[in-house]
Design an enzyme around this catalytic site. Structure first.
Site, mmCIF file in Angstrom:
data_model
loop_
_atom_site.group_PDB
_atom_site.id
_atom_site.type_symbol
_atom_site.label_atom_id
_atom_site.label_comp_id
_atom_site.label_asym_id
_atom_site.label_seq_id
_atom_site.Cartn_x
_atom_site.Cartn_y
_atom_site.Cartn_z
ATOM 1 N N GLU A 40 0.852 -1.187 0.000
ATOM 2 C CA GLU A 40 0.000 0.000 0.000
ATOM 3 C C GLU A 40 0.887 1.237 0.000
ATOM 4 O OE1 GLU A 40 -2.493 3.067 0.211
ATOM 5 O OE2 GLU A 40 -3.060 1.034 -0.366
ATOM 6 N N GLN A 41 0.591 2.181 -0.898
ATOM 7 C CA GLN A 41 1.457 3.349 -1.023
ATOM 8 C C GLN A 41 1.263 4.375 0.089
ATOM 9 O OE1 GLN A 41 0.790 5.466 -4.662
ATOM 10 N NE2 GLN A 41 -1.396 5.795 -4.285
ATOM 11 N N ARG A 113 -17.812 3.405 4.263
ATOM 12 C CA ARG A 113 -16.734 2.808 3.486
ATOM 13 C C ARG A 113 -15.548 2.424 4.381
ATOM 14 N NH1 ARG A 113 -14.966 2.631 -1.845
ATOM 15 N NH2 ARG A 113 -16.879 3.657 -2.510
ATOM 16 N N TYR A 221 -29.230 8.010 3.113
ATOM 17 C CA TYR A 221 -29.507 6.830 3.928
ATOM 18 C C TYR A 221 -28.736 6.925 5.235
ATOM 19 C CZ TYR A 221 -25.280 5.169 1.416
ATOM 20 O OH TYR A 221 -24.043 5.053 0.839
ATOM 21 N N ASP A 298 -11.057 -1.633 -9.585
ATOM 22 C CA ASP A 298 -11.095 -0.454 -10.443
ATOM 23 C C ASP A 298 -9.957 -0.404 -11.443
ATOM 24 O OD1 ASP A 298 -13.425 0.458 -9.348
ATOM 25 O OD2 ASP A 298 -12.547 2.152 -8.268
#
Length: 427
Positions: A40-41, A113, A221, A298
């Site tokens: 992970e950067q 998220r 929501y 993605d």
């Protein structure tokens, strides 16, 4: 198959990217006994943004992983998904999410998220996944027995398989495919605020509500057990259409939602104004696997957000790859090397078409939401005519994730706007 055939200190799989797609894939593969290292950067693992919708095709996988109960504790299981017209607030259509859960066997949920990311991060830690930070990958190469990544500090990391889950602006996608992102000219503003700040705004606390309007839409929501309320405001930027570099600014947000119904106009002042998300995707591609380098999430298929399937597709990708590895491992001699080429071929064979459908449908769905004039009235008439318990438009996406092309369900049949009977021109 014997993953221990890799040299000491070298992982069986390198995953580039520690977002939801990278971590969920690392966890899926670690469950098969593989040694997985995530690069992970960022200085630490985390996610930005606010709410995320996870449909039954995702909660089914969470249940298999033993993570669904934790997700329920951190998220919300809403009662309905309701679509309304953003101008007059009239209801257009709805999904009864309790009935939908009964149909598909797993719930439709909303969750922050960062909470979903945290679930996978903790799962990886428990599984012994090696999680490294400050690892900036600048290049990818295939080797004789696998692949390597080159890092900004001059080092190289190698493994029999490299999974590039490095997002919309993927270095692997740049190196291996060379295409560019596609701007929709739409921009999203988000906000997650305490529930007491919206209680007097006419919000539906137990539903997911989507207000669709001319060149704009607004989503609401509850999150975190109903303690917080998530809002997303999306609109087409005139500055983007004019080719200006500074587009999607707060003044455009305010102008875009003028003339909306009261619940929407009360929500706009609560949006975060120090950040916004320009909405990009890429054109679908048919090749995700390049030797022992596999695009995922993605990096392979970034969608526009209208189907609420972006994170889900990435989670499905990892699940499918791990299942095919396990299938081939179970059929091979115990001392055989992993059949990564076979697993990657099976992964690509099924995921490319499914994700192409999501990407193209998301684009079409965005156009449908944002219609104006007579087309808006035709859309509204068609949606009002839909029965709440008609699942023709969800069957192809909310059912079990396909492992082979023949398991992929048939697509829905679109209803042409020209067939609509518009009875009330003032609607």
């Amino acid at each position: 198959m014997n993953p221990e055939s890799t040299p000491a200190g070298q992982p069986d799989v390198l995953v580039v990217g520690g977002g939801i797609g990278g971590l969920s894939t690392a966890y899926a593969l670690s469950r098969q006994g593989l040694r997985v290292r995530v690069l992970e950067q960022a200085p630490e693992y985390g996610e930005v943004g606010a709410g995320l919708q996870i449909a039954p095709n995702c909660t089914r996988i969470l249940a298999e992983y033993g993570l669904l109960d934790e997700a329920k504790e951190l998220g919300v299981v809403p009662e309905n998904m309701v679509m309304r017209d953003a101008v007059d607030s009239r209801e257009l259509t709805r999904l009864d999410l309790r009935d939908l859960e009964a149909r598909y066997g797993f719930p439709y949920m909303v969750i922050h998220r960062s909470d979903l990311h945290g679930i996978f991060l903790r799962a990886c830690e428990r599984a012994g996944v090696e999680l490294l930070n400050n690892q900036v990958v600048v290049g990818y190469e295939n080797t004789e027995d696998g692949a390597l990544v080159r890092l900004k500090d001059g080092r190289a990391e190698t493994a029999p398989l490299v999974v590039a889950a490095d997002g919309l602006h993927s270095v692997a996608r740049r190196d291996l495919v060379g295409d560019d992102v596609v701007s929709s000219s739409y921009v999203a503003y988000r906000a997650a605020v305490p529930m007491d700040r919206v209680k007097d705004n006419g919000v539906a606390e137990k539903d997911v509500t989507v207000y669709v309007g001319p060149h704009r839409h607004f989503v609401q929501y509850a999150l975190r057990g109903g303690e917080m309320f998530n809002q997303v405001a999306v609109f087409e930027s005139p500055k983007a259409l004019a080719g200006q570099e500074d587009w999607g600014t707060p003044d455009e947000l305010d102008a875009a939602f003028e003339g909306s119904c009261e619940t929407v106009t009360k929500g706009i002042p609560l949006m975060w104004r120090d950040r916004w998300w320009r909405m990009f995707d890429r054109d679908p591609i048919t090749t995700w696997v390049h030797g022992r380098i596999a695009l995922l999430g993605d990096a392979a298929h970034p969608p526009l957000q209208y189907m609420a399937q972006g994170a889900i597709m990435a989670i499905e990708d990892g699940w499918v790859l791990a299942r095919h590895y396990a299938r081939l491992a179970g059929a091979a001699p115990a001392d055989a090397a992993p059949d990564w080429d076979g697993a990657l071929a099976a992964y690509e064979a099924v995921r490319v078409e499914h994700c192409r459908r999501i990407q193209t449908t998301a684009r079409a769905w965005g156009e449908l939401w944002h219609l104006d004039g007579e087309s808006r009235l035709q859309r509204n008439a068609i949606m009002r005519a839909r029965d709440t318990y008609d699942y023709a438009f969800t069957e192809w996406v909310y059912g079990p994730t396909a492992l082979t092309p023949d398991e992929e369900p048939a697509m829905f049949t679109p209803i042409p706007l020209s067939t609509a009977v518009v009875e009330d021109q003032a609607a």
